[in-house]
Write an enzyme that holds these catalytic residues in place. Structure first.
Site, PDB file in Angstrom:
ATOM      1  N   HIS A  77     -16.630  39.547  69.055  1.00 54.74           N
ATOM      2  CA  HIS A  77     -15.618  40.932  69.193  1.00 54.74           C
ATOM      3  C   HIS A  77     -14.280  40.689  70.012  1.00 54.74           C
ATOM      4  O   HIS A  77     -14.533  40.305  71.471  1.00 54.74           O
ATOM      5  CB  HIS A  77     -16.576  41.812  70.000  1.00 54.74           C
ATOM      6  CG  HIS A  77     -17.403  42.184  68.629  1.00 54.74           C
ATOM      7  ND1 HIS A  77     -18.904  41.555  68.349  1.00 54.74           N
ATOM      8  CD2 HIS A  77     -17.291  42.522  66.987  1.00 54.74           C
ATOM      9  CE1 HIS A  77     -19.458  42.302  67.291  1.00 54.74           C
ATOM     10  NE2 HIS A  77     -18.265  42.796  66.499  1.00 54.74           N
TER      11      HIS A  77
ATOM     12  N   ASP B 211     -20.217  38.143  73.465  1.00 49.21           N
ATOM     13  CA  ASP B 211     -20.873  37.981  72.355  1.00 49.21           C
ATOM     14  C   ASP B 211     -19.926  36.532  71.025  1.00 49.21           C
ATOM     15  O   ASP B 211     -20.711  35.919  70.696  1.00 49.21           O
ATOM     16  CB  ASP B 211     -21.113  38.819  71.114  1.00 49.21           C
ATOM     17  CG  ASP B 211     -20.184  39.474  70.950  1.00 49.21           C
ATOM     18  OD1 ASP B 211     -19.271  39.391  71.291  1.00 49.21           O
ATOM     19  OD2 ASP B 211     -20.005  40.656  69.829  1.00 49.21           O
TER      20      ASP B 211
ATOM     21  N   GLY C  39     -20.992  46.691  62.143  1.00 50.64           N
ATOM     22  CA  GLY C  39     -21.897  46.315  60.758  1.00 50.64           C
ATOM     23  C   GLY C  39     -21.853  46.366  59.310  1.00 50.64           C
ATOM     24  O   GLY C  39     -23.000  45.621  58.314  1.00 50.64           O
TER      25      GLY C  39
ATOM     26  N   SER D 265     -16.996  46.554  62.663  1.00 48.75           N
ATOM     27  CA  SER D 265     -16.812  46.417  63.474  1.00 48.75           C
ATOM     28  C   SER D 265     -16.007  45.844  64.537  1.00 48.75           C
ATOM     29  O   SER D 265     -14.890  46.535  66.262  1.00 48.75           O
ATOM     30  CB  SER D 265     -18.283  45.387  64.682  1.00 48.75           C
ATOM     31  OG  SER D 265     -18.203  44.638  64.007  1.00 48.75           O
TER      32      SER D 265
ATOM     33  N   ASN E 240     -18.607  39.849  58.004  1.00 54.13           N
ATOM     34  CA  ASN E 240     -20.304  40.184  57.857  1.00 54.13           C
ATOM     35  C   ASN E 240     -21.004  39.814  56.900  1.00 54.13           C
ATOM     36  O   ASN E 240     -22.210  38.814  56.472  1.00 54.13           O
ATOM     37  CB  ASN E 240     -21.102  41.996  58.334  1.00 54.13           C
ATOM     38  CG  ASN E 240     -19.998  41.617  59.176  1.00 54.13           C
ATOM     39  OD1 ASN E 240     -20.103  41.428  60.363  1.00 54.13           O
ATOM     40  ND2 ASN E 240     -19.972  43.384  59.339  1.00 54.13           N
TER      41      ASN E 240
END
Length: 237
Positions: A209, A206, A95, A58, A123
């Protein structure tokens, strides 16, 4: 008398017309046999376009932003402004882990790629995936890219994670990237999110990002490694 003159005049006109037509046909035939070189300027041979593939998660995809604000898109703008003949391909997928990236790499590399930027692993770290698995998956991706095209230059994006998984895991995770770069003779971006990670003003709600402004900084971090590569090629032309 008038009739004789009229016939004579008509005959003279027909002979004259015939001579003109014959002359014209002779000239056309001569032009066909001896064509002149075209005066239009020759079309310059353009070098085939080269491709830079950003393969990541992402962070590469630019989650939460317009596609034109992702750091690969910012890199393309920089390339265009400098007149380099490179096309950026954003193959970021939100993801993505190193395992899913390994499974996806086969169809992503259907086209010829000159520079491959590998941005995966974040991730894995956030999910606490065993470090040996992350390392092996990244190595398999590197091996596959080189098997498909040994001339492809690979850039590995270094990554760091918060200390949630404990200091030992966090430290070992960070070392995966420089170790793989040294082992495989790759170019390394020491930390993709340098000067962006941990800064609320440069990250979305968040906290992970980057914002559009943060993506600009990420693009600068990438350009520090990518830029010299493109300059080398430009100088060699």
């Amino acid at each position: 008398m008038n009739t004789t003159i009229s016939r004579y005049t008509g005959l003279t006109f027909m002979i004259f017309s015939f001579l003109l037509i014959s002359c014209g046909n002779s000239e056309k035939k001569e032009e066909a046999q001896n064509p002149e070189v075209s005066e239009s300027p020759e079309t310059e041979t353009k070098e085939p376009e080269k491709f830079i593939l950003f393969f990541g998660n992402s962070l590469t995809a630019g989650l939460g932003l317009d596609s034109a604000e992702s750091f690969p898109a910012v890199i393309q703008q920089k390339i265009d402004s400098l007149g380099y003949n490179y096309k950026v391909v954003n193959a970021g997928l939100s993801g993505e882990t190193t395992a899913s990236g390994k499974n996806r790499i086969d169809w992503v590399l259907k086209q010829n790629v000159d520079i491959f930027v590998l941005e995966l692993g974040a991730n894995d770290g956030l999910r606490g995936i065993p470090l040996s698995e992350t390392r092996n998956n990244l190595q398999e991706i590197i091996d596959f890219v080189r098997q498909e095209n040994p001339d492809t230059r690979i850039i590995l994006a270094g990554m760091q994670i918060p200390p949630n998984m404990g200091p030992e895991y966090t430290s070992e995770f960070k070392e995966i990237f420089p170790e793989l770069a040294a082992k495989n003779n790759l170019e390394l971006i020491p930390f993709l999110l340098e000067d962006v990670a941990g800064r609320p003003d440069l990250n979305q709600d968040d906290g992970i990002h980057p914002t559009a402004e943060g993506q600009e900084i990420v693009a600068s971090n990438v350009w520090e490694v990518l830029g010299p590569m493109l300059n080398e090629h430009k100088a060699a032309q």
